[in-house]
Design a protein around this motif. Structure first.
Motif, PDB file in Angstrom:
ATOM      1  N   MET A 279       5.866   2.719 -12.568  1.00  0.00           N
ATOM      2  CA  MET A 279       5.958   1.963 -11.321  1.00  0.00           C
ATOM      3  C   MET A 279       5.487   2.837 -10.172  1.00  0.00           C
ATOM      4  N   THR A 280       5.156   2.196  -9.070  1.00  0.00           N
ATOM      5  CA  THR A 280       4.755   2.934  -7.878  1.00  0.00           C
ATOM      6  C   THR A 280       5.735   2.600  -6.755  1.00  0.00           C
ATOM      7  N   VAL A 281       6.370   3.621  -6.207  1.00  0.00           N
ATOM      8  CA  VAL A 281       7.354   3.447  -5.137  1.00  0.00           C
ATOM      9  C   VAL A 281       6.885   4.257  -3.929  1.00  0.00           C
ATOM     10  N   ASP A 282       6.601   3.569  -2.841  1.00  0.00           N
ATOM     11  CA  ASP A 282       6.119   4.229  -1.615  1.00  0.00           C
ATOM     12  C   ASP A 282       4.923   5.132  -1.902  1.00  0.00           C
ATOM     13  N   GLY A 283       4.014   4.629  -2.745  1.00  0.00           N
ATOM     14  CA  GLY A 283       2.794   5.355  -3.057  1.00  0.00           C
ATOM     15  C   GLY A 283       2.951   6.450  -4.090  1.00  0.00           C
TER      16      GLY A 283
END
Length: 329
Positions: A279-283
């Motif tokens: 996943m990607t969280v805040d880039g």
């Protein structure tokens, strides 16, 4: 419902209904003695039902069945019982039986078309035990039920259903909702548990692996974003009548609504894989895994007991490595 009424049950498994009726009768009549029935003991779909005893006896039989060691029933006859002395039992079962004042066990097998369908275990205590004729009648009833199940499957093959109905999004201003993840908080989950009023329950306890390291290395904001993403994935993969909760830190729970055990197991495996997807969280790219405990009860449902068993299963599973689905006994 009497034991023989169960044979007219229209649920997916006549054998499960019959086993539930037999163990319920053991609760109502102490002279029957504690009775534990293992349905499909040699498969991953095994279910353990108990009546007239306590959770320790049920758990000990579950452990023995789950170990895939047929020692308990290897010498048992089909349609009648054999007597087993405590000294001849596996240690975990011997300890549980001794603690409940059991003198001996009476074990019988149920077969359908030459395949083992169920094992019934009567624990003889100071209060007595069902006599040989009664034990034979119960095993005969279970045998008829097992054959009806087999005939039903042959006539109408059952396909595993895939959950497609999306889970609702909880209202953000609801006091039972965790604002960080958008799913139920612990209080909301307890309300869902209290409202669960059926004779069958299926529960998942999901604990993210090594989550302290994620928070320590990436910070609290990224860790919170991971939890929100996991909550979204749980919501997207379950149904409106399933209760999804964030119990705190890195732990989530799913209490399924009306669902067949096989379907719930299918969903549990899918969730295990979904959680592990990057996943990607805040880039920032993040990958986590989870240890998932699967708990199921039918008959006398005690969700608090299921939660406790699931917590023990999670702790045991983590010792074996991350990213595992564990059956709670």
């Amino acid at each position: 419902m009497s034991s023989f009424d169960a044979l007219d049950d229209q649920s997916e498994s006549v054998l499960l209904a019959a086993a539930a009726a037999a163990t319920t009768h053991a609760v109502d009549d102490r002279t029957v003695g504690p009775l534990v029935i293992v349905v499909h003991p040699t498969t991953d779909d095994r279910q353990v039902l108990a009546g007239g005893g306590n959770s320790v006896l049920r758990a000990s039989v579950s452990v023995v069945a789950g170990s895939e060691n047929p020692r308990l029933w290897a010498d048992a006859p089909t349609g009648s019982t054999t007597t087993v002395a405590l000294r001849d039992l596996p240690e975990v079962l011997r300890t549980a039986a001794d603690a409940t004042g059991t003198n001996v066990l009476h074990v019988g097998r149920v077969e359908a078309a030459g395949e083992l369908a169920a094992v019934a275990v009567w624990f003889e205590t100071a209060d007595g035990v069902a006599d040989a004729e009664a034990r034979h009648a119960t095993l005969e009833m279970l045998g008829v039920a097992a054959r009806r199940d087999r005939e039903r499957r042959a006539a109408e093959p059952v396909a595993i259903k895939v959950v497609e109905q999306p889970q609702r999004r909880y209202a953000e201003n609801d006091p039972t909702v965790d604002p960080a993840t958008g799913v139920l908080n612990r209080g909301g989950f307890e309300e869902a548990v209290d409202a669960h009023d059926t004779e069958e329950a299926t529960l998942l306890l999901i604990d993210l692996d090594d989550f302290d390291a994620v928070e320590g290395q990436m910070g609290a904001d990224i860790a919170a974003g991971v939890c929100r993403t996991i909550a979204d994935r749980l919501c997207d993969s379950t149904r409106r009548n399933d209760a999804i909760a964030h119990l705190g830190d890195a732990q989530f729970a799913v209490l399924f609504g009306d669902i067949q055990r096989n379907d719930a197991m299918h969903v549990a495996k899918r969730l295990l894989n979904l959680i592990a997807e990057p996943m990607t969280v805040d880039g920032i790219d993040v990958a986590v895994t989870a240890t998932v405990a699967f708990a199921h009860q039918i008959g006398l449902v005690d969700i608090e007991e299921m939660m406790e068993s699931a917590e023990h299963a999670v702790a045991s599973g983590k010792r074996s490595g991350p990213g595992r689905l564990i059956l709670a006994v």
